[in-house]
Write a protein that holds these residues in place. Structure first.
Motif, PDB file in Angstrom:
ATOM      1  N   LEU A 137       3.952  -4.239   7.400  1.00  0.00           N
ATOM      2  CA  LEU A 137       4.515  -5.505   6.958  1.00  0.00           C
ATOM      3  C   LEU A 137       5.494  -5.213   5.828  1.00  0.00           C
ATOM      4  O   LEU A 137       5.097  -4.755   4.754  1.00  0.00           O
ATOM      5  N   ILE A 138       6.758  -5.448   6.095  1.00  0.00           N
ATOM      6  CA  ILE A 138       7.831  -5.133   5.150  1.00  0.00           C
ATOM      7  C   ILE A 138       8.312  -6.423   4.499  1.00  0.00           C
ATOM      8  O   ILE A 138       8.517  -7.427   5.177  1.00  0.00           O
ATOM      9  N   SER A 139       8.500  -6.369   3.195  1.00  0.00           N
ATOM     10  CA  SER A 139       8.964  -7.506   2.410  1.00  0.00           C
ATOM     11  C   SER A 139      10.250  -7.128   1.693  1.00  0.00           C
ATOM     12  O   SER A 139      10.502  -5.952   1.445  1.00  0.00           O
ATOM     13  N   LEU A 140      11.023  -8.134   1.337  1.00  0.00           N
ATOM     14  CA  LEU A 140      12.240  -7.865   0.565  1.00  0.00           C
ATOM     15  C   LEU A 140      11.946  -7.567  -0.899  1.00  0.00           C
ATOM     16  O   LEU A 140      12.740  -6.910  -1.564  1.00  0.00           O
ATOM     17  N   ASP A 141      10.797  -8.039  -1.397  1.00  0.00           N
ATOM     18  CA  ASP A 141      10.580  -7.969  -2.839  1.00  0.00           C
ATOM     19  C   ASP A 141       9.313  -7.240  -3.280  1.00  0.00           C
ATOM     20  O   ASP A 141       8.906  -7.362  -4.426  1.00  0.00           O
ATOM     21  N   ARG A 142       8.688  -6.506  -2.389  1.00  0.00           N
ATOM     22  CA  ARG A 142       7.518  -5.708  -2.776  1.00  0.00           C
ATOM     23  C   ARG A 142       7.427  -4.504  -1.845  1.00  0.00           C
ATOM     24  O   ARG A 142       8.090  -4.453  -0.818  1.00  0.00           O
ATOM     25  N   ASP A 143       6.589  -3.556  -2.226  1.00  0.00           N
ATOM     26  CA  ASP A 143       6.394  -2.388  -1.371  1.00  0.00           C
ATOM     27  C   ASP A 143       5.725  -2.824  -0.069  1.00  0.00           C
ATOM     28  O   ASP A 143       4.992  -3.814  -0.038  1.00  0.00           O
ATOM     29  N   PRO A 144       5.960  -2.082   1.009  1.00  0.00           N
ATOM     30  CA  PRO A 144       5.377  -2.476   2.298  1.00  0.00           C
ATOM     31  C   PRO A 144       3.859  -2.321   2.317  1.00  0.00           C
ATOM     32  O   PRO A 144       3.287  -1.559   1.537  1.00  0.00           O
ATOM     33  N   VAL A 145       3.246  -3.055   3.233  1.00  0.00           N
ATOM     34  CA  VAL A 145       1.799  -2.996   3.415  1.00  0.00           C
ATOM     35  C   VAL A 145       1.537  -2.360   4.770  1.00  0.00           C
ATOM     36  O   VAL A 145       2.031  -2.827   5.801  1.00  0.00           O
ATOM     37  N   LEU A 146       0.765  -1.294   4.766  1.00  0.00           N
ATOM     38  CA  LEU A 146       0.380  -0.600   5.992  1.00  0.00           C
ATOM     39  C   LEU A 146      -1.004  -1.107   6.380  1.00  0.00           C
ATOM     40  O   LEU A 146      -1.961  -0.954   5.627  1.00  0.00           O
ATOM     41  N   ILE A 147      -1.101  -1.745   7.535  1.00  0.00           N
ATOM     42  CA  ILE A 147      -2.344  -2.349   8.008  1.00  0.00           C
ATOM     43  C   ILE A 147      -2.866  -1.495   9.154  1.00  0.00           C
ATOM     44  O   ILE A 147      -2.170  -1.306  10.156  1.00  0.00           O
ATOM     45  N   LEU A 148      -4.090  -0.978   8.992  1.00  0.00           N
ATOM     46  CA  LEU A 148      -4.615  -0.017   9.953  1.00  0.00           C
ATOM     47  C   LEU A 148      -5.998  -0.393  10.454  1.00  0.00           C
ATOM     48  O   LEU A 148      -6.741  -1.105   9.788  1.00  0.00           O
ATOM     49  N   ILE A 149      -6.339   0.133  11.617  1.00  0.00           N
ATOM     50  CA  ILE A 149      -7.709   0.100  12.099  1.00  0.00           C
ATOM     51  C   ILE A 149      -8.342   1.438  11.724  1.00  0.00           C
ATOM     52  O   ILE A 149      -7.643   2.409  11.450  1.00  0.00           O
ATOM     53  N   ARG A 150      -9.649   1.480  11.711  1.00  0.00           N
ATOM     54  CA  ARG A 150     -10.359   2.682  11.226  1.00  0.00           C
ATOM     55  C   ARG A 150      -9.935   3.971  11.931  1.00  0.00           C
ATOM     56  O   ARG A 150      -9.742   4.982  11.296  1.00  0.00           O
TER      57      ARG A 150
ATOM     58  N   ILE B 219      -2.217   0.530   1.507  1.00  0.00           N
ATOM     59  CA  ILE B 219      -2.807   0.740   2.831  1.00  0.00           C
ATOM     60  C   ILE B 219      -4.075  -0.095   2.936  1.00  0.00           C
ATOM     61  O   ILE B 219      -4.972   0.029   2.108  1.00  0.00           O
ATOM     62  N   ARG B 220      -4.121  -0.960   3.943  1.00  0.00           N
ATOM     63  CA  ARG B 220      -5.280  -1.827   4.164  1.00  0.00           C
ATOM     64  C   ARG B 220      -5.926  -1.423   5.480  1.00  0.00           C
ATOM     65  O   ARG B 220      -5.242  -1.310   6.496  1.00  0.00           O
ATOM     66  N   VAL B 221      -7.240  -1.242   5.475  1.00  0.00           N
ATOM     67  CA  VAL B 221      -7.976  -0.827   6.667  1.00  0.00           C
ATOM     68  C   VAL B 221      -8.924  -1.952   7.071  1.00  0.00           C
ATOM     69  O   VAL B 221      -9.708  -2.435   6.245  1.00  0.00           O
ATOM     70  N   LEU B 222      -8.855  -2.347   8.326  1.00  0.00           N
ATOM     71  CA  LEU B 222      -9.692  -3.422   8.851  1.00  0.00           C
ATOM     72  C   LEU B 222     -11.167  -3.067   8.676  1.00  0.00           C
ATOM     73  O   LEU B 222     -11.646  -2.086   9.235  1.00  0.00           O
ATOM     74  N   PRO B 223     -11.894  -3.871   7.901  1.00  0.00           N
ATOM     75  CA  PRO B 223     -13.330  -3.612   7.733  1.00  0.00           C
ATOM     76  C   PRO B 223     -14.097  -3.962   9.016  1.00  0.00           C
ATOM     77  O   PRO B 223     -13.670  -4.806   9.791  1.00  0.00           O
ATOM     78  N   ASN B 224     -15.222  -3.325   9.202  1.00  0.00           N
ATOM     79  CA  ASN B 224     -16.031  -3.573  10.398  1.00  0.00           C
ATOM     80  C   ASN B 224     -16.590  -4.987  10.453  1.00  0.00           C
ATOM     81  O   ASN B 224     -16.839  -5.514  11.532  1.00  0.00           O
TER      82      ASN B 224
END
Length: 142
Positions: free
Chosen positions: A64-77, A92-97
């Motif tokens: 998820l890329i934004s114009l005004d903040r660092d990107p967010v990497l969304i991952l599965i385990r 980096i955000r990892v989907l919790p179980n």
């Protein structure tokens, strides 16, 4: 934030070019799922153990890329194994179980304050991803 060493990283420089293109196109955010565009910006060439078979929550995995903040990497385990060593991205955000994938993505969207902005989607984003983002930000323009 970005330090001097990261400023010469080719993927970071590509991220800046993507942001410039987003501004020109009138986008506030862009979501890229795993594929060539994802690799272009994240610098992650290939995952250790990612398969294109349906895995729990794979449709919310992306960048998820934004114009005004660092990107967010969304991952599965299954994808998150040692990924910090292969990308310049710090958030980096990892989907919790114990969290439903759509709820997880919606939480990130709320946290970032995405509501009525314009969200661009990479050309290979799955329809399930687009539907999840639309549900998370129903007033946004896609």
């Amino acid at each position: 934030m970005i330090d001097q060493a990261q400023a010469t990283n080719p993927a970071m420089l590509r991220h800046d070019r993507v942001r410039d293109a987003m501004r020109s196109a009138g986008m506030d955010y862009m979501f890229l799922n795993f594929g060539a565009d994802f690799t272009y910006v994240s610098g992650i060439v290939e995952p250790d153990n990612y398969h294109m078979s349906k895995s729990r929550g794979d449709w919310v995995m992306g960048l998820l890329i934004s114009l005004d903040r660092d990107p967010v990497l969304i991952l599965i385990r299954g994808f998150a194994v040692k990924v910090q060593d292969r990308t310049w991205i710090n958030d980096i955000r990892v989907l919790p179980n114990d969290v439903q994938p759509d709820e997880f993505l919606a939480g990130i969207v709320r946290e970032l304050g995405i509501s009525t902005q314009t969200i661009g989607l990479g050309k290979s984003v799955w329809s399930q991803t687009a539907l999840s983002l639309q549900a998370a930000a129903p007033e946004a323009t896609f």
